[in-house]
Design a protein around this motif. Sequence first.
Motif, PDB file in Angstrom:
ATOM      1  N   UNK A 274       0.839  -1.080   0.336  1.00 49.78           N
ATOM      2  CA  UNK A 274       0.602   0.058   0.229  1.00 49.78           C
ATOM      3  C   UNK A 274       0.597   1.613  -0.374  1.00 49.78           C
ATOM      4  N   UNK A 275       2.166   1.044   0.429  1.00 49.42           N
ATOM      5  CA  UNK A 275       2.452   2.085   1.073  1.00 49.42           C
ATOM      6  C   UNK A 275       4.431   2.675   0.176  1.00 49.42           C
ATOM      7  N   UNK A 276       4.704   1.378  -0.329  1.00 46.94           N
ATOM      8  CA  UNK A 276       6.271   0.959  -0.509  1.00 46.94           C
ATOM      9  C   UNK A 276       6.818   1.333   1.049  1.00 46.94           C
TER      10      UNK A 276
ATOM     11  N   UNK B  18      -3.210   2.105   7.973  1.00 45.09           N
ATOM     12  CA  UNK B  18      -2.749   0.314   7.844  1.00 45.09           C
ATOM     13  C   UNK B  18      -2.011  -0.492   8.798  1.00 45.09           C
ATOM     14  N   UNK B  19      -1.705   0.177   9.291  1.00 48.64           N
ATOM     15  CA  UNK B  19      -1.153  -1.024  10.472  1.00 48.64           C
ATOM     16  C   UNK B  19      -1.874  -1.431  11.777  1.00 48.64           C
ATOM     17  N   UNK B  20      -3.169  -0.425  12.074  1.00 45.55           N
ATOM     18  CA  UNK B  20      -3.500  -0.089  12.692  1.00 45.55           C
ATOM     19  C   UNK B  20      -4.615  -1.541  12.494  1.00 45.55           C
ATOM     20  N   UNK B  21      -5.292  -1.171  11.261  1.00 48.84           N
ATOM     21  CA  UNK B  21      -5.887  -2.205  10.669  1.00 48.84           C
ATOM     22  C   UNK B  21      -5.659  -3.468  10.649  1.00 48.84           C
ATOM     23  N   UNK B  22      -4.541  -3.812  10.667  1.00 48.88           N
ATOM     24  CA  UNK B  22      -3.737  -4.924  10.166  1.00 48.88           C
ATOM     25  C   UNK B  22      -3.264  -5.967  11.679  1.00 48.88           C
ATOM     26  N   UNK B  23      -3.062  -4.621  12.634  1.00 47.39           N
ATOM     27  CA  UNK B  23      -3.203  -5.178  14.389  1.00 47.39           C
ATOM     28  C   UNK B  23      -4.520  -5.387  14.659  1.00 47.39           C
ATOM     29  N   UNK B  24      -5.455  -4.639  14.818  1.00 43.08           N
ATOM     30  CA  UNK B  24      -6.535  -4.815  14.698  1.00 43.08           C
ATOM     31  C   UNK B  24      -7.212  -6.832  13.925  1.00 43.08           C
TER      32      UNK B  24
END
Length: 158
Positions: free
Chosen positions: A39-41, A117-123
């Motif tokens: 998503x962010x390279x 994105x990090x928070x989405x994956x952690x959730x």
Amino acid sequence: MSRTRPATGTRAFKVTVWRTFLQVQHDVLGEIEKELAERHRLSVSEFDTLVNIPLGGIRLRELKKQVVLTQGAVSRLCDRLADRGLVCRSPVADDARGATIRLTGAGRKLIRSAARTNAEVVERMFADRLSQAQLESLHEILAQLHTGDHSKGCEPIR
């Protein structure tokens, strides 16, 4: 042949719990790494570095204490991030070898998006698989084990 769980309280059980903790961390971190790259390279190290740069900037030597990289690696990574226009490096007036690292506008925009994105994956991979009571218990346990405060100097991402 199925593995049986070692008896609670034994050294084997303690090691099994530790290994399971490491496996969960590996799985979640692997998914974070994949999503950040797609998503962010960004690599996880780049994300970790960017997220540890407060809005007002940070001395390079202080940033080195915040991230899990060697001193030389942090300096080279900051050079690559500067080449991408995500951070800027400026000299420190009273220290000829010192530098201050600041996020650029592009860096702030990218880190806000990458933090989501990090928070989405952690959730998805971790927190949503536990009850609120389990999360609270785990938080207390991990806080008891944690020996360092890596949040000093960091401001929340907005």
